[in-house]
Design a protein around this motif. Structure first.
Motif, PDB file in Angstrom:
ATOM      1  N   ASP A 166      15.375  18.053   0.403  1.00  0.00           N
ATOM      2  CA  ASP A 166      14.120  18.506   0.008  1.00  0.00           C
ATOM      3  C   ASP A 166      13.658  16.942  -0.750  1.00  0.00           C
ATOM      4  O   ASP A 166      12.260  16.889  -0.798  1.00  0.00           O
ATOM      5  CB  ASP A 166      14.413  19.202  -1.403  1.00  0.00           C
ATOM      6  CG  ASP A 166      14.858  20.696  -0.991  1.00  0.00           C
ATOM      7  OD1 ASP A 166      14.813  20.829   0.415  1.00  0.00           O
ATOM      8  OD2 ASP A 166      15.545  21.384  -1.923  1.00  0.00           O
ATOM      9  N   ALA A 167      14.376  16.166  -1.155  1.00  0.00           N
ATOM     10  CA  ALA A 167      13.714  14.898  -1.684  1.00  0.00           C
ATOM     11  C   ALA A 167      13.526  13.930  -0.919  1.00  0.00           C
ATOM     12  O   ALA A 167      12.452  13.154  -1.273  1.00  0.00           O
ATOM     13  CB  ALA A 167      15.011  14.237  -2.833  1.00  0.00           C
ATOM     14  N   TYR A 168      13.820  13.996   0.460  1.00  0.00           N
ATOM     15  CA  TYR A 168      13.489  12.978   1.570  1.00  0.00           C
ATOM     16  C   TYR A 168      12.062  13.255   2.191  1.00  0.00           C
ATOM     17  O   TYR A 168      12.276  13.468   3.594  1.00  0.00           O
ATOM     18  CB  TYR A 168      14.815  12.562   2.306  1.00  0.00           C
ATOM     19  CG  TYR A 168      16.043  12.531   1.491  1.00  0.00           C
ATOM     20  CD1 TYR A 168      16.059  10.974   0.983  1.00  0.00           C
ATOM     21  CD2 TYR A 168      16.774  13.429   1.062  1.00  0.00           C
ATOM     22  CE1 TYR A 168      17.133  10.781  -0.035  1.00  0.00           C
ATOM     23  CE2 TYR A 168      17.899  12.936   0.053  1.00  0.00           C
ATOM     24  CZ  TYR A 168      18.238  11.618  -0.461  1.00  0.00           C
ATOM     25  OH  TYR A 168      19.179  11.270  -1.358  1.00  0.00           O
ATOM     26  N   THR A 169      11.085  13.263   1.621  1.00  0.00           N
ATOM     27  CA  THR A 169       9.956  13.328   2.174  1.00  0.00           C
ATOM     28  C   THR A 169       9.442  11.940   2.849  1.00  0.00           C
ATOM     29  O   THR A 169       9.962  10.967   2.738  1.00  0.00           O
ATOM     30  CB  THR A 169       9.047  13.885   1.191  1.00  0.00           C
ATOM     31  OG1 THR A 169       8.704  12.705   0.155  1.00  0.00           O
ATOM     32  CG2 THR A 169       9.373  14.954   0.320  1.00  0.00           C
ATOM     33  N   LEU A 170       8.396  11.862   3.582  1.00  0.00           N
ATOM     34  CA  LEU A 170       7.791  10.877   4.183  1.00  0.00           C
ATOM     35  C   LEU A 170       7.085   9.909   3.113  1.00  0.00           C
ATOM     36  O   LEU A 170       7.544   8.615   3.091  1.00  0.00           O
ATOM     37  CB  LEU A 170       6.382  11.087   4.838  1.00  0.00           C
ATOM     38  CG  LEU A 170       6.621  11.236   6.579  1.00  0.00           C
ATOM     39  CD1 LEU A 170       5.418  11.504   7.236  1.00  0.00           C
ATOM     40  CD2 LEU A 170       7.169  10.139   7.062  1.00  0.00           C
ATOM     41  N   ASP A 171       6.919  10.609   1.922  1.00  0.00           N
ATOM     42  CA  ASP A 171       6.287   9.744   0.830  1.00  0.00           C
ATOM     43  C   ASP A 171       7.699   8.917   0.438  1.00  0.00           C
ATOM     44  O   ASP A 171       7.456   7.823  -0.315  1.00  0.00           O
ATOM     45  CB  ASP A 171       5.718  10.442  -0.419  1.00  0.00           C
ATOM     46  CG  ASP A 171       4.070  10.711   0.039  1.00  0.00           C
ATOM     47  OD1 ASP A 171       3.682  10.254   1.001  1.00  0.00           O
ATOM     48  OD2 ASP A 171       3.772  11.712  -0.514  1.00  0.00           O
ATOM     49  N   TYR A 172       8.703   9.574   0.191  1.00  0.00           N
ATOM     50  CA  TYR A 172      10.040   9.097  -0.308  1.00  0.00           C
ATOM     51  C   TYR A 172      10.358   7.631   0.598  1.00  0.00           C
ATOM     52  O   TYR A 172      10.498   6.626  -0.086  1.00  0.00           O
ATOM     53  CB  TYR A 172      11.188  10.109  -0.333  1.00  0.00           C
ATOM     54  CG  TYR A 172      12.437   9.470  -0.573  1.00  0.00           C
ATOM     55  CD1 TYR A 172      12.966   9.144  -2.066  1.00  0.00           C
ATOM     56  CD2 TYR A 172      13.178   8.669   0.391  1.00  0.00           C
ATOM     57  CE1 TYR A 172      14.121   8.615  -2.018  1.00  0.00           C
ATOM     58  CE2 TYR A 172      14.523   8.144   0.054  1.00  0.00           C
ATOM     59  CZ  TYR A 172      14.852   8.042  -1.168  1.00  0.00           C
ATOM     60  OH  TYR A 172      16.159   7.449  -1.386  1.00  0.00           O
ATOM     61  N   TRP A 173      10.079   7.915   1.784  1.00  0.00           N
ATOM     62  CA  TRP A 173      10.522   6.565   2.634  1.00  0.00           C
ATOM     63  C   TRP A 173       9.476   5.627   2.762  1.00  0.00           C
ATOM     64  O   TRP A 173       9.884   4.298   2.538  1.00  0.00           O
ATOM     65  CB  TRP A 173      10.750   7.144   4.242  1.00  0.00           C
ATOM     66  CG  TRP A 173      11.841   8.345   4.357  1.00  0.00           C
ATOM     67  CD1 TRP A 173      11.563   9.363   4.755  1.00  0.00           C
ATOM     68  CD2 TRP A 173      13.384   7.990   4.188  1.00  0.00           C
ATOM     69  NE1 TRP A 173      13.094  10.148   4.674  1.00  0.00           N
ATOM     70  CE2 TRP A 173      13.849   9.109   4.499  1.00  0.00           C
ATOM     71  CE3 TRP A 173      13.933   6.802   3.739  1.00  0.00           C
ATOM     72  CZ2 TRP A 173      15.394   9.323   4.258  1.00  0.00           C
ATOM     73  CZ3 TRP A 173      15.500   6.955   3.400  1.00  0.00           C
ATOM     74  CH2 TRP A 173      16.168   8.314   3.739  1.00  0.00           C
ATOM     75  N   GLY A 202      23.273  15.210  -6.751  1.00  0.00           N
ATOM     76  CA  GLY A 202      22.121  14.501  -6.604  1.00  0.00           C
ATOM     77  C   GLY A 202      21.527  14.312  -5.189  1.00  0.00           C
ATOM     78  O   GLY A 202      20.643  13.448  -4.983  1.00  0.00           O
ATOM     79  N   GLU A 203      21.886  15.410  -4.328  1.00  0.00           N
ATOM     80  CA  GLU A 203      21.610  14.896  -2.930  1.00  0.00           C
ATOM     81  C   GLU A 203      21.729  13.616  -2.272  1.00  0.00           C
ATOM     82  O   GLU A 203      20.717  13.353  -1.442  1.00  0.00           O
ATOM     83  CB  GLU A 203      20.238  15.513  -2.522  1.00  0.00           C
ATOM     84  CG  GLU A 203      20.028  16.236  -1.196  1.00  0.00           C
ATOM     85  CD  GLU A 203      18.742  17.092  -1.338  1.00  0.00           C
ATOM     86  OE1 GLU A 203      18.960  18.381  -1.247  1.00  0.00           O
ATOM     87  OE2 GLU A 203      17.805  16.732  -1.517  1.00  0.00           O
ATOM     88  N   CYS A 204      22.703  12.928  -2.663  1.00  0.00           N
ATOM     89  CA  CYS A 204      22.936  11.682  -2.250  1.00  0.00           C
ATOM     90  C   CYS A 204      22.951  11.563  -0.408  1.00  0.00           C
ATOM     91  O   CYS A 204      23.664  12.392  -0.211  1.00  0.00           O
ATOM     92  CB  CYS A 204      24.021  11.036  -2.711  1.00  0.00           C
ATOM     93  SG  CYS A 204      25.568  11.705  -2.662  1.00  0.00           S
ATOM     94  N   PRO A 205      22.806  10.392   0.139  1.00  0.00           N
ATOM     95  CA  PRO A 205      23.071  10.156   1.418  1.00  0.00           C
ATOM     96  C   PRO A 205      24.503  10.278   1.743  1.00  0.00           C
ATOM     97  O   PRO A 205      25.064   9.716   0.876  1.00  0.00           O
ATOM     98  CB  PRO A 205      22.376   8.895   1.854  1.00  0.00           C
ATOM     99  CG  PRO A 205      21.447   8.583   0.720  1.00  0.00           C
ATOM    100  CD  PRO A 205      22.076   9.393  -0.529  1.00  0.00           C
ATOM    101  N   LEU A 206      25.054  10.585   2.807  1.00  0.00           N
ATOM    102  CA  LEU A 206      26.374  10.598   3.087  1.00  0.00           C
ATOM    103  C   LEU A 206      26.679   9.233   4.093  1.00  0.00           C
ATOM    104  O   LEU A 206      26.503   9.314   5.353  1.00  0.00           O
ATOM    105  CB  LEU A 206      26.705  11.827   3.994  1.00  0.00           C
ATOM    106  CG  LEU A 206      26.887  13.149   2.972  1.00  0.00           C
ATOM    107  CD1 LEU A 206      27.130  14.311   3.747  1.00  0.00           C
ATOM    108  CD2 LEU A 206      27.430  13.112   1.747  1.00  0.00           C
ATOM    109  N   VAL A 207      27.101   8.324   3.416  1.00  0.00           N
ATOM    110  CA  VAL A 207      27.392   6.987   4.089  1.00  0.00           C
ATOM    111  C   VAL A 207      28.399   6.161   3.088  1.00  0.00           C
ATOM    112  O   VAL A 207      28.336   6.642   1.660  1.00  0.00           O
ATOM    113  CB  VAL A 207      26.308   6.109   4.154  1.00  0.00           C
ATOM    114  CG1 VAL A 207      25.634   5.710   2.800  1.00  0.00           C
ATOM    115  CG2 VAL A 207      26.385   4.850   4.946  1.00  0.00           C
ATOM    116  N   THR A 208      29.277   5.322   3.591  1.00  0.00           N
ATOM    117  CA  THR A 208      30.320   4.857   2.749  1.00  0.00           C
ATOM    118  C   THR A 208      29.690   4.104   1.534  1.00  0.00           C
ATOM    119  O   THR A 208      28.699   3.365   1.692  1.00  0.00           O
ATOM    120  CB  THR A 208      31.074   3.628   3.672  1.00  0.00           C
ATOM    121  OG1 THR A 208      31.527   4.406   4.659  1.00  0.00           O
ATOM    122  CG2 THR A 208      32.168   3.119   2.843  1.00  0.00           C
ATOM    123  N   PRO A 209      30.333   4.408   0.501  1.00  0.00           N
ATOM    124  CA  PRO A 209      31.271   5.158  -0.133  1.00  0.00           C
ATOM    125  C   PRO A 209      31.246   6.534  -0.236  1.00  0.00           C
ATOM    126  O   PRO A 209      31.987   7.443  -0.501  1.00  0.00           O
ATOM    127  CB  PRO A 209      32.128   4.537  -1.106  1.00  0.00           C
ATOM    128  CG  PRO A 209      30.927   3.838  -1.761  1.00  0.00           C
ATOM    129  CD  PRO A 209      29.867   3.394  -0.730  1.00  0.00           C
TER     130      PRO A 209
END
Length: 464
Positions: free
Chosen positions: A150-157, A336-343
């Motif tokens: 939900d948080a990752y809209t075009l405006d976010y990027w 917090g709906e974090c991206p899944l990347v190391t770590p």
């Protein structure tokens, strides 16, 4: 204006990291470097990521020595590395003095382009590394860890890209570590970013979900400047699309790379036996070469899937695999709906396993899960689940500043601790990131050098 597409080759870093757990040795790589140097790549990604840890831990090699050998061999090609922001190449945030020194030494030993990312996309965790790269006259590329939610809209990027440009980065990478970026979404995203910033845009993805080549095609048509590809023997599956395929795709079009397929074929011929050997030995799991559509359902990167499988096997709970897959997005949302990347991928995955295996959510909480909820890894795109936060860290007051601001300089202490083993300045950095692993390597190196000393001038004295 339509321009030829540029290629970053990943076979010396991400391709073998994704497919054979970063086990390709320097000795296997060096004989082909001269040919790779003639291709005309935009850059060759050859260092950073998990290569540093794997070199010391499994291959008993000095990663700094590998980099210097690459620099000697690549006379015409820019060398690129992956850097985890304030975490450097390790799994925790380090003090600024360590980050700055690592960047300085990476560039001094031969790196041209440093791709810097943060698992939370928190720009505060990237600024020190960007400043250090600029100071050393390196190319600072900041990567946005692409994810869905939900948080990752075009405006976010767009806002993130503007922030990256404003912080002094030389280029931006859309880092799609799980292969979640679909072709038409890529077209839309690249167009919007090109309209937002003036610095070049690069796209990195993985073939895990099966869409990567199509994603590259739409992104190139939308104006992306560079794409990451891997030579065919180590392409596809959890790796990148094949270099030769993308070169052929854009041949005789305005995007033509101009790269020579005959030369690429010779390079592929060199790597094919290495791939076959990895298959025969079991190092390359054929499952990693297929398409896993669950990536799109659960947003779990390929490397994380194999981690989950091995964790469940060790707990004798392989039958809980699908339960864990369904738990991963729930834990991610709680954190917090974090991206899944190391770590963060490892942290979320391990917590999901514990939640399922114990039969109660957050009954058993890892130290790293607590640290995310305490704010040590940075700000998340959405707030934490307050109930989960309370259950895990109690009444502890979460950190809202950049956590590295609370860490005193660490280099002087590392210098003292490594003094007995130190043979080069860079050893202190190897030790800073992986104290136990580096110490084991230093002991091994010392033993090897003693063998050489004994045999010198008398080859029969000590058969090696």
């Amino acid at each position: 204006m339509v321009k030829p597409i540029k290629i970053t080759e990943t076979i010396l870093r991400d391709a073998h990291q994704s497919l054979i757990a970063t086990r390709m040795t320097t000795e296997q790589m060096l004989p082909i470097i001269n040919k790779m140097d003639q291709v005309g790549y935009h850059s060759v990604e050859c260092w950073g990521g998990a290569t540093f840890d794997a070199s010391l831990r499994f291959l008993k090699e000095d990663p700094w020595d590998r980099l210097r050998k690459f620099r000697d061999g690549f006379k015409n090609t820019k060398l690129q590395m992956l850097f985890r922001g304030q975490n450097i190449l390790g799994y925790r945030p380090y003090a600024d003095d360590v980050v700055e020194y690592f960047v300085q030494k990476s560039i001094a030993n031969g790196i041209d382009i440093i791709r810097i990312f943060d698992c939370m996309n928190d720009l505060r965790n990237l600024q020190t590394a960007v400043n250090a790269a600029n100071k050393e006259k390196g190319h600072a590329q900041v990567a946005m860890s692409y994810t869905l939610g939900d948080a990752y809209t075009l405006d976010y990027w767009k806002d993130l890209a503007k922030g990256i440009e404003d912080m002094g980065a030389n280029s931006i990478c859309i880092k799609d570590m799980a292969g979640l970026l679909l072709p038409y979404k890529a077209e839309e995203l690249v167009k919007e970013l090109k309209a937002t910033v003036d610095i070049p845009i690069q796209l990195h993805t993985h073939y895990t979900s099966g869409v990567a080549s199509m994603t590259y095609m739409k992104a190139v048509e939308a104006g992306v400047d560079v794409i990451d590809t891997a030579m065919s023997p180590f392409s596809m599956g959890t790796s990148q699309p094949a270099t030769e395929v993308m070169v052929e795709t854009f041949k005789n079009t305005p995007y033509d790379t101009g790269l020579d397929q005959k030369l690429l074929a010779e390079i592929a011929d060199y790597f094919r036996p290495i791939r076959d050997e990895a298959l025969d030995s079991g190092l390359l799991n054929p499952k990693n070469l297929g398409v896993n559509i669950k990536t799109l359902l659960y947003q779990v990167p390929g490397g994380m899937l194999s981690n989950l499988t091995s964790q469940l096997e060790s707990q004798h709970a392989s039958d809980k695999y699908y339960e864990v897959l369904e738990e991963v997005p729930k834990v991610r949302k709680d954190l917090g709906e974090c991206p899944l990347v190391t770590p963060s991928s490892q942290i979320v995955g391990t917590q999901a396993v514990f939640n399922v295996v114990t039969g109660e959510r957050y009954k058993m909480v890892t130290k790293e899960t607590k640290e995310i909820l305490e704010g040590k890894y940075g700000a998340t795109a959405k707030p934490f689940n307050p109930e989960v936060q309370k259950k895990c860290i109690g009444d502890k007051q979460p950190i809202t500043c950049r956590y590295a601001d609370m860490i005193e300089d660490e280099l002087p202490e590392f210098e003292k601790e490594v003094a007995a083993y130190k043979e080069q300045d860079e050893d202190v950095l190897s030790y800073a990131l992986f104290p136990q692993v580096a110490t084991e390597y230093f002991k091994y190196r010392d033993a090897q050098e003693k063998k050489v000393d004994v045999t010198e001038g008398n080859e029969e004295a000590y058969p090696v």
